[in-house]
Design a protein around this motif. Sequence first.
Motif, short mmCIF file in Angstrom:
data_model
loop_
_atom_site.label_atom_id
_atom_site.label_comp_id
_atom_site.label_asym_id
_atom_site.label_seq_id
_atom_site.Cartn_x
_atom_site.Cartn_y
_atom_site.Cartn_z
N PRO A 33 1.42 5.33 10.88
CA PRO A 33 1.78 4.45 11.44
C PRO A 33 0.40 3.48 11.22
O PRO A 33 -0.49 3.47 11.06
CB PRO A 33 1.38 4.49 12.70
CG PRO A 33 0.51 5.84 13.00
CD PRO A 33 0.91 6.26 11.70
N LEU A 34 1.15 1.41 11.18
CA LEU A 34 0.36 0.46 11.15
C LEU A 34 0.89 0.03 12.33
O LEU A 34 1.30 -0.18 12.83
CB LEU A 34 1.14 0.00 9.50
CG LEU A 34 1.15 0.57 8.03
CD1 LEU A 34 1.70 0.09 7.43
CD2 LEU A 34 0.23 1.47 8.14
N GLU A 35 -0.46 -1.31 12.58
CA GLU A 35 -0.82 -2.17 13.38
C GLU A 35 0.67 -3.08 13.88
O GLU A 35 1.27 -2.85 12.02
CB GLU A 35 -1.77 -3.09 12.60
CG GLU A 35 -2.95 -2.06 13.17
CD GLU A 35 -4.28 -3.24 13.35
OE1 GLU A 35 -3.71 -4.63 12.96
OE2 GLU A 35 -5.32 -2.82 12.35
N GLY A 36 0.88 -3.19 14.55
CA GLY A 36 2.10 -4.56 14.59
C GLY A 36 3.51 -3.28 14.69
O GLY A 36 4.24 -3.97 14.45
N GLY A 37 3.34 -2.27 14.77
CA GLY A 37 4.94 -1.39 14.85
C GLY A 37 5.12 -1.23 13.52
O GLY A 37 6.33 -0.08 13.10
N SER A 38 4.60 -0.98 12.60
CA SER A 38 5.14 -0.60 11.06
C SER A 38 4.54 0.54 10.94
O SER A 38 4.17 1.01 11.94
CB SER A 38 4.64 -2.03 10.56
OG SER A 38 5.48 -1.99 8.60
N ASP A 47 -3.67 12.02 17.42
CA ASP A 47 -1.67 10.67 18.72
C ASP A 47 -0.74 11.20 17.98
O ASP A 47 0.32 10.53 17.68
CB ASP A 47 -2.74 9.80 17.25
CG ASP A 47 -2.04 9.43 16.01
OD1 ASP A 47 -2.23 10.46 15.55
OD2 ASP A 47 -2.06 8.16 15.20
N THR A 94 -2.22 5.62 20.31
CA THR A 94 -2.61 4.73 19.99
C THR A 94 -1.39 4.88 18.16
O THR A 94 -1.89 4.05 17.61
CB THR A 94 -3.95 4.48 19.88
OG1 THR A 94 -4.66 5.79 19.00
CG2 THR A 94 -5.14 3.43 20.62
N GLY A 95 -0.88 5.84 18.75
CA GLY A 95 -0.73 6.15 17.20
C GLY A 95 1.67 6.21 17.39
O GLY A 95 2.18 5.58 18.04
N SER A 132 -5.75 5.24 25.12
CA SER A 132 -6.53 4.57 23.19
C SER A 132 -8.26 5.49 23.15
O SER A 132 -8.71 5.86 24.37
CB SER A 132 -7.19 3.46 23.15
OG SER A 132 -8.26 3.10 21.78
#
Length: 181
Positions: free
Chosen positions: A65-70, A120, A141-142, A171
């Motif tokens: 996973p990346l930030e912003g749901g990507s 996560d 968070t993951g 978190s």
Amino acid sequence: EGGAGPAPPPDSAHFGARAPLDPHVRAVLVGYDEHFSYGKLCLALRYLLRPGCLLVATNRDHRLPLEGGSAVPGTGCLVKAVETAAEREAFVIGKPSQYIFECVVNEFNINPARTIMVGDRLDTDILMGNTCGLTTLLTLTGVSSLEEVQGHLESGCPERRKLVPDYYVDSIADLLPALEV
């Protein structure tokens, strides 16, 4: 040859299908590699066609996973490519395999009853923790969600029950007050 970094270009004498093989190589290790290529896949297969050459993988994470749901493809995608080419399954030494935990227990004299697995991902972190007899804590968070946990809990399937954590937090930062002494 293989390993970290870009593979030689296809017109090179050291491209995977034509590269000279090291007679001392006894295993192919598949881990995260941003430079994974067809040339490296060819080289891995050539080694794995040798009798006794082991196929070892660090993990089977499908996505990271990346930030912003990507997300980006994880090591599991690379492992699957090598397994498909070699027509055999890799021995996974990382999560959720018990192998890595047994190494840590033996090296550091860890007591599983006093150990918590925080992660996560239900299919790696929580599964390994539950399989190894640890208390498990899911961070939201993951990759995994509470909806997935609920689905596994309600399924009644013993295999899916292994994916259910003992606790969860939104978190990892939620744990900080408990760690202050």
